[in-house]
Design a protein around this motif. Sequence first.
Motif, short mmCIF file in Angstrom:
data_model
loop_
_atom_site.label_atom_id
_atom_site.label_comp_id
_atom_site.label_asym_id
_atom_site.label_seq_id
_atom_site.Cartn_x
_atom_site.Cartn_y
_atom_site.Cartn_z
N ASP A 105 44.19 13.80 52.39
CA ASP A 105 42.99 13.65 52.95
C ASP A 105 42.13 14.71 52.48
OD1 ASP A 105 43.85 11.55 54.04
OD2 ASP A 105 44.10 12.48 56.16
N GLY A 106 42.31 15.64 51.41
CA GLY A 106 41.40 16.29 50.95
C GLY A 106 41.19 17.82 51.75
N ALA A 107 42.05 18.09 52.47
CA ALA A 107 41.98 19.49 53.30
C ALA A 107 42.25 20.68 52.49
CB ALA A 107 43.15 19.40 54.32
N ILE A 108 41.53 21.58 52.71
CA ILE A 108 41.49 23.16 52.06
C ILE A 108 41.76 23.93 53.18
CG2 ILE A 108 39.79 22.22 50.32
CD1 ILE A 108 37.76 24.19 51.20
N LEU A 109 42.39 25.10 52.78
CA LEU A 109 42.40 26.31 53.41
C LEU A 109 41.27 26.88 52.95
CD1 LEU A 109 43.90 27.75 55.57
CD2 LEU A 109 44.81 29.23 53.89
N ALA A 110 40.13 27.09 53.60
CA ALA A 110 38.94 27.82 53.29
C ALA A 110 38.87 29.23 53.53
CB ALA A 110 37.46 27.16 54.24
N TYR A 111 38.40 29.97 52.48
CA TYR A 111 38.43 31.30 52.69
C TYR A 111 37.02 31.96 52.56
CZ TYR A 111 39.09 31.08 47.60
OH TYR A 111 39.21 30.29 46.13
N GLN A 112 36.21 31.01 52.18
CA GLN A 112 34.70 31.38 51.95
C GLN A 112 33.65 30.29 52.75
OE1 GLN A 112 33.74 31.97 47.96
NE2 GLN A 112 34.34 34.14 47.83
N LEU A 113 32.70 30.79 53.31
CA LEU A 113 31.74 29.88 53.90
C LEU A 113 30.29 30.38 53.27
CD1 LEU A 113 30.56 27.84 55.69
CD2 LEU A 113 30.45 29.86 57.66
N LYS A 123 35.05 32.52 62.17
CA LYS A 123 36.17 31.51 62.17
C LYS A 123 37.02 31.85 61.04
CE LYS A 123 33.95 27.89 64.86
NZ LYS A 123 33.13 28.76 65.51
N GLY A 124 36.99 33.05 60.48
CA GLY A 124 38.01 33.24 59.44
C GLY A 124 38.85 34.31 59.85
N PRO A 125 39.78 34.62 58.87
CA PRO A 125 39.72 34.70 57.55
C PRO A 125 39.93 33.49 56.82
CG PRO A 125 41.86 35.53 58.18
CD PRO A 125 41.09 35.54 59.60
N PHE A 126 40.81 32.39 57.62
CA PHE A 126 41.00 31.23 56.86
C PHE A 126 40.69 30.20 57.99
CE2 PHE A 126 43.94 34.39 55.55
CZ PHE A 126 43.48 34.67 53.95
N TRP A 127 40.24 28.80 57.32
CA TRP A 127 39.85 27.81 58.24
C TRP A 127 40.39 26.54 57.55
CZ3 TRP A 127 34.16 27.12 59.98
CH2 TRP A 127 33.90 26.09 61.01
N VAL A 128 41.04 25.74 58.33
CA VAL A 128 41.38 24.26 57.61
C VAL A 128 40.04 23.45 57.75
CG1 VAL A 128 42.87 22.29 57.90
CG2 VAL A 128 43.88 24.71 58.59
N ILE A 129 39.69 22.99 56.82
CA ILE A 129 38.70 22.03 56.54
C ILE A 129 39.07 20.75 55.73
CG2 ILE A 129 36.31 22.05 55.35
CD1 ILE A 129 36.20 23.73 57.55
N PHE A 130 38.41 19.76 56.39
CA PHE A 130 38.12 18.31 55.80
C PHE A 130 37.09 17.95 55.41
CE2 PHE A 130 41.80 18.55 58.58
CZ PHE A 130 43.04 17.67 57.92
N PRO A 131 36.68 17.01 54.27
CA PRO A 131 35.59 16.67 53.95
C PRO A 131 35.18 15.76 55.27
CG PRO A 131 37.20 15.25 52.85
CD PRO A 131 37.85 16.48 53.69
N TYR A 132 34.71 16.30 56.28
CA TYR A 132 34.14 15.50 57.44
C TYR A 132 32.98 14.35 57.30
CZ TYR A 132 36.53 19.48 59.22
OH TYR A 132 37.51 20.27 59.74
N VAL A 148 42.04 24.15 62.44
CA VAL A 148 42.45 25.48 63.05
C VAL A 148 41.45 26.34 62.08
CG1 VAL A 148 44.17 26.96 63.30
CG2 VAL A 148 44.88 24.70 63.35
N TRP A 149 40.88 27.28 62.83
CA TRP A 149 40.27 28.39 62.29
C TRP A 149 41.00 29.94 62.73
CZ3 TRP A 149 36.97 25.29 65.62
CH2 TRP A 149 36.93 25.53 67.09
N GLN A 150 40.53 30.85 62.08
CA GLN A 150 41.20 31.91 62.15
C GLN A 150 42.87 32.02 62.02
OE1 GLN A 150 40.15 33.04 66.16
NE2 GLN A 150 38.32 34.00 65.63
N VAL A 151 43.28 31.06 60.76
CA VAL A 151 44.45 30.82 60.56
C VAL A 151 45.02 32.07 60.23
CG1 VAL A 151 45.98 29.64 58.86
CG2 VAL A 151 43.95 28.51 59.78
N LYS A 152 46.38 32.21 60.69
CA LYS A 152 47.09 33.26 60.39
C LYS A 152 48.43 32.94 59.59
CE LYS A 152 49.87 33.82 64.82
NZ LYS A 152 50.20 34.60 65.87
#
Length: 158
Positions: A105-113, A123-132, A148-152
């Motif tokens: 579904d195109g999810a990324i583990l985002a590290y930059q906004l 919401k960092g350092p990592f955030w699960v983002i979909f192409p909403y 999920v944001w603030q992924v550890k």
Amino acid sequence: MNNALKLIAVVISLVGFYAAPAMAGGTLSMTNTNGETVRVSMKELMDLQATEINTSTQWTDGVQKFRGVAFDLLLDTYGLEADTVRVSALNDYNVMVPADVLRNDGAILAYQLNDAEMSVREKGPFWVIFPYDADDRFNTDTYWAYSVWQVKSVDAAN
């Protein structure tokens, strides 16, 4: 003059102390199905092929530019071969996510906004983002729970 220098040193120390928790400086724990955990630095994640998603979210204003690692690459690189992975946040929120959802579904583990690393406050350092914006199905309670944001950690041994 000596007192002024001491005052400046105290102020700089306090600013550093209070600013440090807000900085991302992230490392991510990845656990494979054998229970082996590796800690991945921000630099190591940034060395992987990056993917960008321009999308709006329910948590931000307007379209934002997210940059991170596609989950298919992330899971393959660190040997997370499971049907479901547990994604956990710094506040211990966690959710079980089907790996095929993350992969397909195109999810990324985002590290930059917007071209900047995200602090914990952002919401960092990592955030699960979909192409909403790409599909209405991403704007549902299910996908929002997966975001999920603030992924550890990402745990395939769950």
